[in-house]
Design an enzyme around this catalytic site. Structure first.
Site, PDB file in Angstrom:
ATOM      1  N   THR A  32      -3.187   5.818   1.511  1.00  0.00           N
ATOM      2  CA  THR A  32      -3.157   5.583   2.545  1.00  0.00           C
ATOM      3  C   THR A  32      -2.471   6.324   3.540  1.00  0.00           C
ATOM      4  O   THR A  32      -1.707   7.774   3.281  1.00  0.00           O
ATOM      5  CB  THR A  32      -2.352   5.046   2.999  1.00  0.00           C
ATOM      6  OG1 THR A  32      -1.127   4.478   2.508  1.00  0.00           O
ATOM      7  CG2 THR A  32      -3.148   3.417   2.220  1.00  0.00           C
ATOM      8  N   ASP A  33      -2.176   6.980   4.965  1.00  0.00           N
ATOM      9  CA  ASP A  33      -1.344   7.384   5.696  1.00  0.00           C
ATOM     10  C   ASP A  33      -0.572   7.019   5.339  1.00  0.00           C
ATOM     11  O   ASP A  33       0.078   5.812   4.976  1.00  0.00           O
ATOM     12  CB  ASP A  33      -1.665   7.746   6.974  1.00  0.00           C
ATOM     13  CG  ASP A  33      -2.305   6.716   7.961  1.00  0.00           C
ATOM     14  OD1 ASP A  33      -1.527   5.802   7.925  1.00  0.00           O
ATOM     15  OD2 ASP A  33      -3.144   7.238   9.148  1.00  0.00           O
ATOM     16  N   PHE A  34       0.902   7.801   6.365  1.00  0.00           N
ATOM     17  CA  PHE A  34       1.951   7.330   6.371  1.00  0.00           C
ATOM     18  C   PHE A  34       2.062   5.888   7.339  1.00  0.00           C
ATOM     19  O   PHE A  34       3.295   5.407   7.468  1.00  0.00           O
ATOM     20  CB  PHE A  34       3.306   8.055   7.515  1.00  0.00           C
ATOM     21  CG  PHE A  34       2.828   8.529   8.837  1.00  0.00           C
ATOM     22  CD1 PHE A  34       3.573   7.317   9.735  1.00  0.00           C
ATOM     23  CD2 PHE A  34       2.193   9.036   9.533  1.00  0.00           C
ATOM     24  CE1 PHE A  34       3.082   7.701  10.848  1.00  0.00           C
ATOM     25  CE2 PHE A  34       1.479   9.167  10.539  1.00  0.00           C
ATOM     26  CZ  PHE A  34       2.463   8.372  11.647  1.00  0.00           C
TER      27      PHE A  34
END
Length: 145
Positions: free
Chosen positions: A25-27
């Site tokens: 995932t991203d942030f």
């Protein structure tokens, strides 16, 4: 030691369960778009493995063979998020010369997350196109549309 799951073939479709981890995932906790390419690759590879034709086996032949993706088109339909349980669904639809045409979908339950149209080419170790080995053709032919 237990082998990791390579999924299963149901009818003509291979199904590979995938769990979303933090690293995917991203942030914001949403799956980064590049990860879908990895999930689709695992689906194609594990389809062949479950069908009885692994990549190592193809390379070990007297006339080694491998695959290269020559076209990959992905439509993103909905976001996947951390901890989601997804299913990578793969069908090998047809073959023309060295080319294989593959349809893939990633779903969360009944919801479509992403879908891909893939064209892969069978190549020799110099990168030249070649017809897929007869064993691979014989294995995949009954699974084509």
């Amino acid at each position: 030691m237990t082998e990791p799951s390579a999924g299963e073939i149901v009818g003509r479709e291979h199904r590979l369960p995938v769990r979303i981890y933090y690293e995917d995932t991203d942030f914001t906790g949403v799956v980064y778009h590049g990860q879908y390419v990895r999930f689709f690759e695992r689906g194609r590879s594990d389809f062949l493995r479950v069908a009885g034709i692994g990549h190592a086996q193809l390379l070990d032949r007297p006339d080694p063979a491998a695959f290269t993706v020559v076209r990959l088109e992905i439509d993103f339909k909905a976001p996947a998020r951390i901890d989601d349980a997804l299913l990578v669904r793969t069908t090998y639809d047809r073959m023309a010369g060295p080319r294989l045409f593959i349809d893939q979908k990633i779903t969360r339950g009944e919801q479509l997350i992403a879908q891909a149209i893939v064209e892969a080419a069978c190549i020799d170790l110099t990168g030249r196109p070649r017809k897929p080995p007869k064993e691979l053709i014989a294995t995949l032919r009954p699974l084509f549309c």
